[in-house]
Write a protein that holds these residues in place. Sequence first.
Motif, PDB file in Angstrom:
ATOM      1  N   GLU A  48      -5.127 -10.075  15.158  1.00 53.31           N
ATOM      2  CA  GLU A  48      -5.507  -9.741  13.791  1.00 53.31           C
ATOM      3  C   GLU A  48      -4.247  -9.764  12.925  1.00 53.31           C
ATOM      4  O   GLU A  48      -3.272  -9.063  13.227  1.00 53.31           O
ATOM      5  N   LEU A  49      -4.267 -10.588  11.885  1.00 51.79           N
ATOM      6  CA  LEU A  49      -3.120 -10.711  10.988  1.00 51.79           C
ATOM      7  C   LEU A  49      -3.449 -10.010   9.676  1.00 51.79           C
ATOM      8  O   LEU A  49      -4.365 -10.411   8.971  1.00 51.79           O
ATOM      9  N   LYS A  50      -2.690  -8.970   9.347  1.00 55.12           N
ATOM     10  CA  LYS A  50      -2.900  -8.220   8.115  1.00 55.12           C
ATOM     11  C   LYS A  50      -1.754  -8.520   7.152  1.00 55.12           C
ATOM     12  O   LYS A  50      -0.701  -7.871   7.186  1.00 55.12           O
ATOM     13  N   GLU A  51      -1.997  -9.530   6.318  1.00 52.24           N
ATOM     14  CA  GLU A  51      -0.931  -9.997   5.431  1.00 52.24           C
ATOM     15  C   GLU A  51      -0.526  -8.927   4.416  1.00 52.24           C
ATOM     16  O   GLU A  51       0.645  -8.826   4.053  1.00 52.24           O
ATOM     17  N   ASP A  52      -1.491  -8.139   3.962  1.00 55.78           N
ATOM     18  CA  ASP A  52      -1.182  -7.129   2.945  1.00 55.78           C
ATOM     19  C   ASP A  52      -0.245  -6.047   3.480  1.00 55.78           C
ATOM     20  O   ASP A  52       0.478  -5.384   2.712  1.00 55.78           O
ATOM     21  N   LYS A  53      -0.221  -5.883   4.807  1.00 57.14           N
ATOM     22  CA  LYS A  53       0.654  -4.873   5.420  1.00 57.14           C
ATOM     23  C   LYS A  53       1.781  -5.510   6.240  1.00 57.14           C
ATOM     24  O   LYS A  53       2.534  -4.790   6.914  1.00 57.14           O
ATOM     25  N   ASN A  54       1.867  -6.864   6.204  1.00 51.66           N
ATOM     26  CA  ASN A  54       2.863  -7.597   7.008  1.00 51.66           C
ATOM     27  C   ASN A  54       2.749  -7.227   8.490  1.00 51.66           C
ATOM     28  O   ASN A  54       3.746  -7.124   9.201  1.00 51.66           O
ATOM     29  N   GLU A  55       1.501  -7.021   8.940  1.00 51.40           N
ATOM     30  CA  GLU A  55       1.265  -6.519  10.282  1.00 51.40           C
ATOM     31  C   GLU A  55       0.593  -7.557  11.169  1.00 51.40           C
ATOM     32  O   GLU A  55      -0.339  -8.240  10.757  1.00 51.40           O
ATOM     33  N   ILE A  56       1.098  -7.664  12.401  1.00 57.13           N
ATOM     34  CA  ILE A  56       0.525  -8.569  13.399  1.00 57.13           C
ATOM     35  C   ILE A  56       0.015  -7.707  14.550  1.00 57.13           C
ATOM     36  O   ILE A  56       0.801  -7.042  15.236  1.00 57.13           O
ATOM     37  N   LEU A  57      -1.281  -7.700  14.764  1.00 56.55           N
ATOM     38  CA  LEU A  57      -1.893  -6.893  15.815  1.00 56.55           C
ATOM     39  C   LEU A  57      -2.415  -7.794  16.928  1.00 56.55           C
ATOM     40  O   LEU A  57      -3.126  -8.770  16.680  1.00 56.55           O
TER      41      LEU A  57
END
Length: 356
Positions: A48-57
């Motif tokens: 799961e890539l969360k661009e708004d949080k710069n997070e890679i899960l």
Amino acid sequence: MISKVFFDNIDAVAEEKELSREQVFEAFTQGLIAGCKKAHDVRSCRVELKEDKNEILVFTQHLVVDELSLDLDKNYSQMLLADAKKINSRIKVGDILEQKIDPKDFGHFAVRDFKSRLNESLVTSQKENLYNHFKSFEHEMINARVIDVQDDHYRLDIGKDLTTLLPKKEALPKDQFHVGDHVRVYVSDVEMKTKWPKVFVSRSHPSLIIRLLENYIPEIKDGIIEVMGISRDPGDRAKIGVKSNDSKVDPIGACVGEGGSRIREIVKALSDEKIDLFRWSDNEKELIANALQPAEVVAVTHVNPKEKSALAIVPDDQLSLAIGKLGQNVKLAVQACGWSIDIKSETMAQGEGILY
């Protein structure tokens, strides 16, 4: 995992590879899944890539079972319910247990698989984009640049870092191209091959002339004038039947252009291939007579609409012109108008008692 650098570089990678952001995200996702599977010896992972949080899960996935079995869903590794409950007390049989992992912990072989799948996915997307790009030009005319000349072919740069071959048999007899020359070719087919798409091009295809006509004659491109029939001896002569959908527009004059300017450019693009234009008609006799131009036709008789055959009578001194060298004129006329045409001189017709 937080990685602002990754998300900041997405646009740069997309531009360099000529891909969309979505395609880059998908390639990175597939790479992470491959690395995750290798690092944790599982059959399935989720990213799961969360661009708004710069997070890679990244999560490993296990199918929760009450006992291990070879008959269950082979897309997932299995975990016994007792072990799964140690991680999530509310889990039950049949659920998918996800465990978050950190890609930074990937070992050497997992990183290798990640890079391999990432590059593979990027290249696959590039191939698909390239294929779709040139597929959109199938049955169209494109401009190409000659980058190599061999005895049996020309190698052409057709853009997008792709080259193709123009076999000499698909070129015109008078074509004498040199490295650096620009040439117009017809895209006859586009196929996806193992490595890269293959684009097949031709200069002998009849439709190349139609595309040239559309390019130089706005009335054809706009549908005011229609190309109704075409035949061609590539490199030597072509015969084209045109009609106007506007009574104020002369189809022959519009195609020829002022002082022959339009047709001259088309002939030049075809290495001086001669072009005969004739006016299309819904009247069979007029159509056949026009198709045999530049020969003069006295009469058209024995018209058989069912078999689409007819007899054309020409003046004695026009017989050889109507038939053409090696029968070329009548052959092209037949192919262009779709009628089988027999030709006789006036003397021959009178001798056989043919009335016209």
